[in-house]
Write an enzyme that holds these catalytic residues in place. Structure first.
Site, mmCIF file in Angstrom:
data_model
loop_
_atom_site.group_PDB
_atom_site.id
_atom_site.type_symbol
_atom_site.label_atom_id
_atom_site.label_comp_id
_atom_site.label_asym_id
_atom_site.label_seq_id
_atom_site.Cartn_x
_atom_site.Cartn_y
_atom_site.Cartn_z
ATOM 1 N N CYS A 75 -52.203 -28.876 41.102
ATOM 2 C CA CYS A 75 -52.986 -30.203 42.616
ATOM 3 C C CYS A 75 -52.823 -31.559 42.135
ATOM 4 O O CYS A 75 -52.473 -31.636 41.267
ATOM 5 C CB CYS A 75 -54.754 -29.543 41.536
ATOM 6 N N ASP A 76 -53.124 -32.234 43.128
ATOM 7 C CA ASP A 76 -53.368 -33.715 42.526
ATOM 8 C C ASP A 76 -54.367 -34.434 43.797
ATOM 9 O O ASP A 76 -54.766 -33.418 45.420
ATOM 10 C CB ASP A 76 -51.718 -33.996 43.133
ATOM 11 N N SER A 77 -54.264 -35.498 43.597
ATOM 12 C CA SER A 77 -55.526 -35.629 44.490
ATOM 13 C C SER A 77 -55.306 -37.815 44.606
ATOM 14 O O SER A 77 -54.486 -38.177 43.117
ATOM 15 C CB SER A 77 -56.749 -36.124 44.183
#
Length: 204
Positions: A75-77
């Protein structure tokens, strides 16, 4: 079949646990700046998805040896606001400036996910994508911003705010998936698991 979370984020871990999944946590240690620099004119969605893929790939060899039948979720935001895509502020000065720009405005929190399905230690299926959520920021006072920055919370989170922590006081509302803003989109993760041939109850 185990779900492996390729992230050090306590918020992502908390979301998964609350949703009935106890993941194995493996921290990727990916150089996010290097991954971003290798991309040619990416859209915000492309950027967070590429970073999520890099994180999942970074733990692949170790996970294949430990959990040969598993699913890795990376995941990355990042926050897109005022024509700029920003990640973690890292310093108090950057966090203060970020909040001066965000106050009273709306931004788009983009979360990218990558899913790798392993069978017998080999990748047999892959899926990735991103989820945008509109965040409407409040207008905290200078004193509130100083107090919030002093807690250290905004320094290490995408966009310099949280929805599920102290930063929630200063978010007026969102349009979209709240779990995505916290760090891992349950609806997107479910769809990506379906692409690789798995259902959520597999991990309950």
């Amino acid at each position: 079949m185990r779900l492996v979370l390729a992230s050090a984020s306590p918020a992502r871990l908390s979301v998964l646990r609350a949703a009935g999944v106890e993941p194995v946590v493996r921290i990727s240690g990916v150089d996010e700046d290097a991954v971003a620099a290798a991309l040619v004119d990416p859209t915000p969605g492309d950027l967070v998805t590429a970073l999520a893929v890099a994180k999942a790939e970074a733990v692949l060899d170790a996970v294949a040896a430990e959990h040969p039948d598993s699913v890795i979720v990376g995941c990355d935001s990042m926050l897109a606001i005022g024509g700029e895509v920003v990640g973690k502020p890292h310093t108090p000065e950057a966090a203060r400036e970020r909040w001066r720009r965000m106050a009273g405005r709306s931004g788009t929190l983009l979360t990218g996910h990558a899913v790798l399905r392993l069978t017998g230690g080999e990748v047999v299926a892959r899926a990735s994508g991103s989820e945008p959520t509109t965040v409407r920021f409040g207008s905290p006072t200078e004193e509130e911003v100083e107090a919030y920055v002093a807690t250290g919370e905004p320094l290490a989170v995408a966009g310099g705010f949280t929805l599920d922590g102290l930063g929630g006081w200063f978010v007026d509302g969102i349009d979209g998936d709240p779990s995505s803003v916290i760090g891992i989109s349950l609806p997107l993760t479910r769809k990506l698991l379906q692409v690789v041939g798995l259902g959520v109850p597999t991990f309950w």
